[in-house]
Design a protein around this motif. Structure first.
Motif, PDB file in Angstrom:
ATOM      1  N   MET A 163       0.816  -1.195   0.000  1.00  0.00           N
ATOM      2  CA  MET A 163       0.000   0.000   0.000  1.00  0.00           C
ATOM      3  C   MET A 163       0.865   1.268   0.000  1.00  0.00           C
ATOM      4  N   THR A 164       1.972   1.239   0.726  1.00  0.00           N
ATOM      5  CA  THR A 164       2.850   2.405   0.784  1.00  0.00           C
ATOM      6  C   THR A 164       3.418   2.737  -0.584  1.00  0.00           C
ATOM      7  N   ASP A 165       3.808   1.712  -1.337  1.00  0.00           N
ATOM      8  CA  ASP A 165       4.331   1.955  -2.692  1.00  0.00           C
ATOM      9  C   ASP A 165       3.278   2.619  -3.574  1.00  0.00           C
ATOM     10  N   LEU A 166       2.049   2.158  -3.463  1.00  0.00           N
ATOM     11  CA  LEU A 166       0.963   2.741  -4.252  1.00  0.00           C
ATOM     12  C   LEU A 166       0.768   4.217  -3.876  1.00  0.00           C
ATOM     13  N   LEU A 167       0.728   4.521  -2.593  1.00  0.00           N
ATOM     14  CA  LEU A 167       0.558   5.905  -2.150  1.00  0.00           C
ATOM     15  C   LEU A 167       1.752   6.770  -2.558  1.00  0.00           C
TER      16      LEU A 167
ATOM     17  N   ASP B 144      -4.962  28.285 -16.623  1.00  0.00           N
ATOM     18  CA  ASP B 144      -4.906  29.437 -15.720  1.00  0.00           C
ATOM     19  C   ASP B 144      -5.795  29.232 -14.496  1.00  0.00           C
ATOM     20  N   ARG B 145      -6.973  28.650 -14.687  1.00  0.00           N
ATOM     21  CA  ARG B 145      -7.868  28.377 -13.551  1.00  0.00           C
ATOM     22  C   ARG B 145      -7.267  27.350 -12.610  1.00  0.00           C
ATOM     23  N   VAL B 146      -6.738  26.270 -13.169  1.00  0.00           N
ATOM     24  CA  VAL B 146      -6.153  25.214 -12.343  1.00  0.00           C
ATOM     25  C   VAL B 146      -4.933  25.740 -11.592  1.00  0.00           C
ATOM     26  N   ALA B 147      -4.078  26.482 -12.276  1.00  0.00           N
ATOM     27  CA  ALA B 147      -2.861  27.008 -11.642  1.00  0.00           C
ATOM     28  C   ALA B 147      -3.169  28.029 -10.561  1.00  0.00           C
ATOM     29  N   ALA B 148      -4.322  28.663 -10.636  1.00  0.00           N
ATOM     30  CA  ALA B 148      -4.697  29.659  -9.634  1.00  0.00           C
ATOM     31  C   ALA B 148      -5.304  29.032  -8.383  1.00  0.00           C
ATOM     32  N   SER B 149      -5.585  27.751  -8.412  1.00  0.00           N
ATOM     33  CA  SER B 149      -6.272  27.103  -7.302  1.00  0.00           C
ATOM     34  C   SER B 149      -5.314  26.335  -6.386  1.00  0.00           C
ATOM     35  N   PRO B 150      -5.291  26.686  -5.109  1.00  0.00           N
ATOM     36  CA  PRO B 150      -4.482  25.899  -4.171  1.00  0.00           C
ATOM     37  C   PRO B 150      -5.101  24.531  -3.870  1.00  0.00           C
ATOM     38  N   VAL B 151      -6.336  24.330  -4.305  1.00  0.00           N
ATOM     39  CA  VAL B 151      -7.027  23.066  -4.059  1.00  0.00           C
ATOM     40  C   VAL B 151      -6.329  21.905  -4.772  1.00  0.00           C
ATOM     41  N   THR B 152      -5.518  22.205  -5.766  1.00  0.00           N
ATOM     42  CA  THR B 152      -4.826  21.144  -6.509  1.00  0.00           C
ATOM     43  C   THR B 152      -3.953  20.289  -5.608  1.00  0.00           C
ATOM     44  N   VAL B 153      -3.481  20.832  -4.502  1.00  0.00           N
ATOM     45  CA  VAL B 153      -2.606  20.052  -3.617  1.00  0.00           C
ATOM     46  C   VAL B 153      -3.373  19.208  -2.611  1.00  0.00           C
ATOM     47  N   VAL B 154      -4.666  19.415  -2.485  1.00  0.00           N
ATOM     48  CA  VAL B 154      -5.441  18.683  -1.480  1.00  0.00           C
ATOM     49  C   VAL B 154      -5.340  17.164  -1.659  1.00  0.00           C
ATOM     50  N   PRO B 155      -5.492  16.619  -2.875  1.00  0.00           N
ATOM     51  CA  PRO B 155      -5.344  15.161  -3.007  1.00  0.00           C
ATOM     52  C   PRO B 155      -3.950  14.673  -2.597  1.00  0.00           C
ATOM     53  N   VAL B 156      -2.935  15.443  -2.919  1.00  0.00           N
ATOM     54  CA  VAL B 156      -1.571  15.051  -2.525  1.00  0.00           C
ATOM     55  C   VAL B 156      -1.436  15.106  -1.008  1.00  0.00           C
ATOM     56  N   LEU B 157      -2.046  16.110  -0.395  1.00  0.00           N
ATOM     57  CA  LEU B 157      -1.994  16.210   1.059  1.00  0.00           C
ATOM     58  C   LEU B 157      -2.780  15.085   1.733  1.00  0.00           C
ATOM     59  N   ALA B 158      -3.831  14.603   1.080  1.00  0.00           N
ATOM     60  CA  ALA B 158      -4.555  13.441   1.601  1.00  0.00           C
ATOM     61  C   ALA B 158      -3.644  12.212   1.600  1.00  0.00           C
ATOM     62  N   VAL B 159      -2.868  12.057   0.539  1.00  0.00           N
ATOM     63  CA  VAL B 159      -1.886  10.968   0.485  1.00  0.00           C
ATOM     64  C   VAL B 159      -0.855  11.156   1.596  1.00  0.00           C
ATOM     65  N   TYR B 160      -0.404  12.401   1.781  1.00  0.00           N
ATOM     66  CA  TYR B 160       0.542  12.691   2.859  1.00  0.00           C
ATOM     67  C   TYR B 160      -0.023  12.215   4.204  1.00  0.00           C
ATOM     68  N   LEU B 161      -1.271  12.595   4.486  1.00  0.00           N
ATOM     69  CA  LEU B 161      -1.874  12.200   5.763  1.00  0.00           C
ATOM     70  C   LEU B 161      -1.969  10.686   5.901  1.00  0.00           C
ATOM     71  N   ALA B 162      -2.332  10.003   4.818  1.00  0.00           N
ATOM     72  CA  ALA B 162      -2.431   8.543   4.862  1.00  0.00           C
ATOM     73  C   ALA B 162      -1.084   7.900   5.176  1.00  0.00           C
TER      74      ALA B 162
ATOM     75  N   LEU C 242       3.276   8.883  12.855  1.00  0.00           N
ATOM     76  CA  LEU C 242       3.189  10.197  13.494  1.00  0.00           C
ATOM     77  C   LEU C 242       4.166  10.381  14.655  1.00  0.00           C
ATOM     78  N   PRO C 243       4.365   9.400  15.518  1.00  0.00           N
ATOM     79  CA  PRO C 243       5.351   9.620  16.596  1.00  0.00           C
ATOM     80  C   PRO C 243       6.766   9.886  16.062  1.00  0.00           C
ATOM     81  N   GLU C 244       7.179   9.130  15.066  1.00  0.00           N
ATOM     82  CA  GLU C 244       8.504   9.325  14.488  1.00  0.00           C
ATOM     83  C   GLU C 244       8.587  10.650  13.721  1.00  0.00           C
ATOM     84  N   LEU C 245       7.520  10.982  13.008  1.00  0.00           N
ATOM     85  CA  LEU C 245       7.472  12.249  12.283  1.00  0.00           C
ATOM     86  C   LEU C 245       7.517  13.414  13.261  1.00  0.00           C
TER      87      LEU C 245
END
Length: 158
Positions: free
Chosen positions: A1-5, A30-48, A54-57
């Motif tokens: 699962m980690t490799d997939l994420l 231009d619309r996509v580049a103006a939106s910070p929402v583009t990173v939300v899916p990547v941040l969801a992967v980060y959280l997963a 979390l203790p080590e991080l």
């Protein structure tokens, strides 16, 4: 699962990069580049990836040391979380660069290689862009000041 994420973090950001590099100036880009929402899916992967380590991080970021980060990076999820964080940050920086380049009217053939450099080696791409931006701003200011300087000269002065 980690490799997939780990892989997913990049592939979620790739379409935004692709738009900025191969379709600059298009309304959708231009619309996509103006939106910070583009990173939300990547941040969801980060959280997963980050939550299981979390203790080590937390230890690595609250008492930073090379050894602490090596310990974190030795964990699959730790390395994946750091990777997702880098992908998200690079994407935000790349989007800012794209918008700044559009504002400063930097030609896409100049900007595209800088964006590619930012994907591959973000500090290099960002430094090159900052140098280009400084030159462009300086040139634009000089162009604005030139007519003012000439009009302020006493009459009869060339």
């Amino acid at each position: 699962m980690t490799d997939l994420l780990f892989d997913l973090a990049f592939w979620l950001a790739a379409p935004v990069w692709l738009l900025m590099i191969v379709a600059p100036g298009r309304r959708v880009t231009d619309r996509v580049a103006a939106s910070p929402v583009t990173v939300v899916p990547v941040l969801a992967v980060y959280l997963a990836l980050a939550l299981p380590v979390l203790p080590e991080l937390w230890a690595a970021v609250t008492d930073p040391s090379r050894a602490g980060f090596q310990d974190l990076m030795a964990l699959d999820a730790g390395a994946g979380a750091i990777w997702a964080q880098v992908i998200a940050w690079d994407l935000l920086v790349g989007q800012w660069m794209y918008r700044e380049a559009r504002r400063l009217r930097v030609h896409p053939l100049v900007m595209s290689p800088l964006l590619v450099a930012t994907i591959l080696l973000a500090p290099v791409g960002v430094l090159l862009f900052l140098a280009l931006r400084a030159l462009r701003i300086s040139r634009d200011r000089a162009a604005v000041d030139a007519p003012v300087a000439r009009s302020a000269a006493p009459r009869g002065t060339p």
